[in-house]
Design a protein around this motif. Sequence first.
Motif, PDB file in Angstrom:
ATOM      1  N   LYS A   1     -19.961  48.573 -30.958  1.00  0.00           N
ATOM      2  CA  LYS A   1     -20.535  49.885 -31.273  1.00  0.00           C
ATOM      3  C   LYS A   1     -19.504  50.993 -31.052  1.00  0.00           C
ATOM      4  O   LYS A   1     -19.358  51.907 -31.867  1.00  0.00           O
ATOM      5  CB  LYS A   1     -21.770  50.124 -30.406  1.00  0.00           C
ATOM      6  N   SER A   2     -18.756  50.911 -29.938  1.00  0.00           N
ATOM      7  CA  SER A   2     -17.754  51.947 -29.637  1.00  0.00           C
ATOM      8  C   SER A   2     -16.603  51.908 -30.636  1.00  0.00           C
ATOM      9  O   SER A   2     -16.088  52.955 -31.041  1.00  0.00           O
ATOM     10  CB  SER A   2     -17.221  51.783 -28.213  1.00  0.00           C
ATOM     11  N   GLU A   3     -16.204  50.694 -31.051  1.00  0.00           N
ATOM     12  CA  GLU A   3     -15.133  50.574 -32.061  1.00  0.00           C
ATOM     13  C   GLU A   3     -15.587  51.141 -33.391  1.00  0.00           C
ATOM     14  O   GLU A   3     -14.810  51.766 -34.121  1.00  0.00           O
ATOM     15  CB  GLU A   3     -14.731  49.110 -32.212  1.00  0.00           C
ATOM     16  N   SER A   4     -16.875  50.933 -33.708  1.00  0.00           N
ATOM     17  CA  SER A   4     -17.410  51.455 -34.960  1.00  0.00           C
ATOM     18  C   SER A   4     -17.401  52.980 -34.966  1.00  0.00           C
ATOM     19  O   SER A   4     -17.106  53.609 -35.978  1.00  0.00           O
ATOM     20  CB  SER A   4     -18.839  50.940 -35.172  1.00  0.00           C
ATOM     21  N   LYS A   5     -17.692  53.567 -33.800  1.00  0.00           N
ATOM     22  CA  LYS A   5     -17.700  55.030 -33.704  1.00  0.00           C
ATOM     23  C   LYS A   5     -16.295  55.604 -33.853  1.00  0.00           C
ATOM     24  O   LYS A   5     -16.090  56.643 -34.481  1.00  0.00           O
ATOM     25  CB  LYS A   5     -18.278  55.453 -32.348  1.00  0.00           C
ATOM     26  N   SER A   6     -15.324  54.925 -33.278  1.00  0.00           N
ATOM     27  CA  SER A   6     -13.947  55.435 -33.328  1.00  0.00           C
ATOM     28  C   SER A   6     -13.341  55.301 -34.718  1.00  0.00           C
ATOM     29  O   SER A   6     -12.418  56.017 -35.075  1.00  0.00           O
ATOM     30  CB  SER A   6     -13.070  54.702 -32.314  1.00  0.00           C
ATOM     31  N   GLY A   7     -13.856  54.364 -35.502  1.00  0.00           N
ATOM     32  CA  GLY A   7     -13.340  54.163 -36.860  1.00  0.00           C
ATOM     33  C   GLY A   7     -12.001  53.470 -36.902  1.00  0.00           C
ATOM     34  O   GLY A   7     -11.369  53.398 -37.951  1.00  0.00           O
ATOM     35  N   SER A   8     -11.535  52.941 -35.751  1.00  0.00           N
ATOM     36  CA  SER A   8     -10.221  52.294 -35.705  1.00  0.00           C
ATOM     37  C   SER A   8     -10.361  50.782 -35.794  1.00  0.00           C
ATOM     38  O   SER A   8     -11.256  50.194 -35.191  1.00  0.00           O
ATOM     39  CB  SER A   8      -9.502  52.667 -34.418  1.00  0.00           C
ATOM     40  N   SER A   9      -9.480  50.166 -36.539  1.00  0.00           N
ATOM     41  CA  SER A   9      -9.455  48.700 -36.619  1.00  0.00           C
ATOM     42  C   SER A   9      -8.136  48.163 -36.084  1.00  0.00           C
ATOM     43  O   SER A   9      -7.793  47.012 -36.300  1.00  0.00           O
ATOM     44  CB  SER A   9      -9.637  48.253 -38.072  1.00  0.00           C
ATOM     45  N   LEU A  10      -7.388  49.022 -35.390  1.00  0.00           N
ATOM     46  CA  LEU A  10      -6.069  48.671 -34.892  1.00  0.00           C
ATOM     47  C   LEU A  10      -6.115  48.563 -33.368  1.00  0.00           C
ATOM     48  O   LEU A  10      -6.715  49.392 -32.684  1.00  0.00           O
ATOM     49  CB  LEU A  10      -5.070  49.751 -35.312  1.00  0.00           C
ATOM     50  N   TYR A  11      -5.496  47.500 -32.826  1.00  0.00           N
ATOM     51  CA  TYR A  11      -5.496  47.252 -31.390  1.00  0.00           C
ATOM     52  C   TYR A  11      -4.059  47.169 -30.869  1.00  0.00           C
ATOM     53  O   TYR A  11      -3.204  46.549 -31.506  1.00  0.00           O
ATOM     54  CB  TYR A  11      -6.171  45.912 -31.069  1.00  0.00           C
ATOM     55  N   SER A  12      -3.848  47.743 -29.703  1.00  0.00           N
ATOM     56  CA  SER A  12      -2.605  47.439 -29.000  1.00  0.00           C
ATOM     57  C   SER A  12      -2.702  46.003 -28.502  1.00  0.00           C
ATOM     58  O   SER A  12      -3.794  45.408 -28.489  1.00  0.00           O
ATOM     59  CB  SER A  12      -2.418  48.389 -27.812  1.00  0.00           C
ATOM     60  N   LYS A  13      -1.590  45.429 -28.066  1.00  0.00           N
ATOM     61  CA  LYS A  13      -1.625  44.062 -27.566  1.00  0.00           C
ATOM     62  C   LYS A  13      -2.553  43.960 -26.349  1.00  0.00           C
ATOM     63  O   LYS A  13      -3.346  43.020 -26.239  1.00  0.00           O
ATOM     64  CB  LYS A  13      -0.218  43.586 -27.205  1.00  0.00           C
ATOM     65  N   ASP A  14      -2.476  44.941 -25.460  1.00  0.00           N
ATOM     66  CA  ASP A  14      -3.340  44.923 -24.271  1.00  0.00           C
ATOM     67  C   ASP A  14      -4.813  45.026 -24.665  1.00  0.00           C
ATOM     68  O   ASP A  14      -5.670  44.345 -24.083  1.00  0.00           O
ATOM     69  CB  ASP A  14      -2.975  46.074 -23.331  1.00  0.00           C
ATOM     70  N   ALA A  15      -5.095  45.867 -25.671  1.00  0.00           N
ATOM     71  CA  ALA A  15      -6.495  46.081 -26.072  1.00  0.00           C
ATOM     72  C   ALA A  15      -7.099  44.835 -26.709  1.00  0.00           C
ATOM     73  O   ALA A  15      -8.241  44.468 -26.426  1.00  0.00           O
ATOM     74  CB  ALA A  15      -6.588  47.270 -27.024  1.00  0.00           C
ATOM     75  N   ILE A  16      -6.342  44.173 -27.570  1.00  0.00           N
ATOM     76  CA  ILE A  16      -6.908  42.984 -28.212  1.00  0.00           C
ATOM     77  C   ILE A  16      -7.027  41.835 -27.213  1.00  0.00           C
ATOM     78  O   ILE A  16      -7.970  41.038 -27.273  1.00  0.00           O
ATOM     79  CB  ILE A  16      -6.095  42.578 -29.462  1.00  0.00           C
ATOM     80  N   LEU A  17      -6.089  41.764 -26.260  1.00  0.00           N
ATOM     81  CA  LEU A  17      -6.211  40.737 -25.217  1.00  0.00           C
ATOM     82  C   LEU A  17      -7.439  40.994 -24.349  1.00  0.00           C
ATOM     83  O   LEU A  17      -8.127  40.052 -23.928  1.00  0.00           O
ATOM     84  CB  LEU A  17      -4.946  40.707 -24.360  1.00  0.00           C
ATOM     85  N   GLN A  18      -7.742  42.256 -24.082  1.00  0.00           N
ATOM     86  CA  GLN A  18      -8.939  42.578 -23.300  1.00  0.00           C
ATOM     87  C   GLN A  18     -10.205  42.195 -24.060  1.00  0.00           C
ATOM     88  O   GLN A  18     -11.149  41.641 -23.484  1.00  0.00           O
ATOM     89  CB  GLN A  18      -8.963  44.073 -22.966  1.00  0.00           C
ATOM     90  N   LYS A  19     -10.205  42.472 -25.356  1.00  0.00           N
ATOM     91  CA  LYS A  19     -11.364  42.106 -26.190  1.00  0.00           C
ATOM     92  C   LYS A  19     -11.562  40.586 -26.186  1.00  0.00           C
ATOM     93  O   LYS A  19     -12.687  40.083 -26.030  1.00  0.00           O
ATOM     94  CB  LYS A  19     -11.153  42.608 -27.622  1.00  0.00           C
ATOM     95  N   ILE A  20     -10.462  39.851 -26.332  1.00  0.00           N
ATOM     96  CA  ILE A  20     -10.524  38.383 -26.332  1.00  0.00           C
ATOM     97  C   ILE A  20     -10.954  37.864 -24.959  1.00  0.00           C
ATOM     98  O   ILE A  20     -11.777  36.940 -24.857  1.00  0.00           O
ATOM     99  CB  ILE A  20      -9.150  37.796 -26.729  1.00  0.00           C
ATOM    100  N   THR A  21     -10.422  38.475 -23.889  1.00  0.00           N
ATOM    101  CA  THR A  21     -10.782  38.053 -22.527  1.00  0.00           C
ATOM    102  C   THR A  21     -12.276  38.223 -22.280  1.00  0.00           C
ATOM    103  O   THR A  21     -12.913  37.393 -21.615  1.00  0.00           O
ATOM    104  CB  THR A  21      -9.975  38.859 -21.490  1.00  0.00           C
ATOM    105  N   ASN A  22     -12.857  39.280 -22.828  1.00  0.00           N
ATOM    106  CA  ASN A  22     -14.300  39.494 -22.698  1.00  0.00           C
ATOM    107  C   ASN A  22     -15.081  38.356 -23.356  1.00  0.00           C
ATOM    108  O   ASN A  22     -16.098  37.895 -22.829  1.00  0.00           O
ATOM    109  CB  ASN A  22     -14.704  40.832 -23.326  1.00  0.00           C
ATOM    110  N   VAL A  23     -14.597  37.903 -24.515  1.00  0.00           N
ATOM    111  CA  VAL A  23     -15.253  36.789 -25.223  1.00  0.00           C
ATOM    112  C   VAL A  23     -15.124  35.511 -24.396  1.00  0.00           C
ATOM    113  O   VAL A  23     -16.098  34.773 -24.212  1.00  0.00           O
ATOM    114  CB  VAL A  23     -14.628  36.588 -26.620  1.00  0.00           C
ATOM    115  N   LEU A  24     -13.928  35.255 -23.890  1.00  0.00           N
ATOM    116  CA  LEU A  24     -13.688  34.026 -23.126  1.00  0.00           C
ATOM    117  C   LEU A  24     -14.492  34.001 -21.825  1.00  0.00           C
ATOM    118  O   LEU A  24     -14.840  32.931 -21.316  1.00  0.00           O
ATOM    119  CB  LEU A  24     -12.193  33.885 -22.819  1.00  0.00           C
TER     120      LEU A  24
END
Length: 479
Positions: free
Chosen positions: A368-391
């Motif tokens: 929901k927060s990513e949808s509000k920001s309108g961004s589809s681009l992640y820094s390496k730290d940000a995408i790793l955090q997103k993946i860590t949340n899934v894991l």
Amino acid sequence: MDFQNTDLKKLFGSVAAEDDDPDKLASYFFKNGLYKRAITDDKLIILKGYKGTGKSALLAMVKDHFDNERKLCLSIKPDDFPNIKEDNNDNLDLISTWKTDLNNLIVKKTYEDFLEQEKPDKKIFHAINSINSMFNLTSYINGNDDAIKKQIATNFKKNKEVYVFIDDLDRGWNGDKSSIHRVSSLISALRDLSNSERGLKFRVSLRSDMYSLLRYDDSNLDKISQNILDVKWTRDDLLRILVLRVQHFLGNNISSEDVDKLSQNSLESLLGKVMDLTFSGTGKWHNKPIHKILLSLIRERPRDLINLCTLAAEEAGQNKHELIQTKDWESIFKQYSVDRFEDTITEHRDELSLDGVQLLLNGMKTTKSESKSGSSLYSKDAILQKITNVLGQHDIRRNGEKLKLSGVEALKFLYSVGFVIARKDDKNTGYITRITYDQNHNLIDQDSGFEFEIHPAFRWALNYDPNKNPLNNIDDEQY
């Protein structure tokens, strides 16, 4: 064009090469460097690529080349293989069994194809010698009415060469230990046979995900790295493939050499009788050339391009449009994206345990927060955090492994399957550089300064808000 009454397989080609008419495929096949490498006299070439990259089509065209040279060519499917005992854990013994059975199978196929009779019941040690003996049959060489077969037999007597083509190795594959052991020992046997039996040459197709599992399990496969030919296409290649198919459907005799000389804009103009050449929809692709939109939405796979164009042509037919229009493309983007999402899960499900691939990919959906920001681009730290949340929510590990995936390992997996791509923006020129796994396998381990984004092909499937247009978050890509 009347899309409702047009055979779209003839217009854009079949998604599976084996469904295409061989003569038609030969007429519009784009013969790039991949093809030229595969028709060399190398003893063993393994065509490695993801599903939909055209491995079967390339293999068929390589066989067509050697057929036209009147070489002795044999096609073998997994169904032809003997039932190797899968409980045999002795790798050397299994390789030896494969070599014996392959020798017999090659001679058997030759008898069936050229003498139209079963191979005599005798043990075969050397396929080339046995085939040579077969072609010594005076009645065959002198009395056969089939001029082409006679020419092939005569050619074999002179050069002592047999080209064996093996496709569909993934048939019956489920990624378990016995499947891996069976296929890795087969590949080792092919390497041994091609090295030891002069004149015996193999062309094999192999899925990239299978090869990854094989190498992970059997370090000895490093020995065949020089025999691997990666089946991958540039975006220019893919545009040329589409143009060749459309032009041949329209009755225009245009060759690979002809299209190879044309720029992207010149190539696009040759699609003008099938589709509008400018995308007029909303979002950041507004008013862009249609070929840039198509090439951004495919994952460097001919099958993606065929699927995308076929869906749009079907929609144009329903709307009674004479050309594929922007609204036709917009109507099918979501279906195309969902299909690619499900394809990726199916293609790679054997690499992770249980439903690991599906859980990981679903976890990458836009929040929901990513949808509000309108961004589809992640820094390496940000995408790793997103993946860590899934894991943290799921038990995801490689098949047969005890330890769960780390965030970095999961990112490498997403990068390797084309789900995630690396990106760097030049703030001075506005130029966007995108890097895929095929271009740099080790980028995740490097301090490269790249950010990461989900491939555009998956954006609609991952969209959090159905009322938002993913095109608004897709930046123009410069070629």
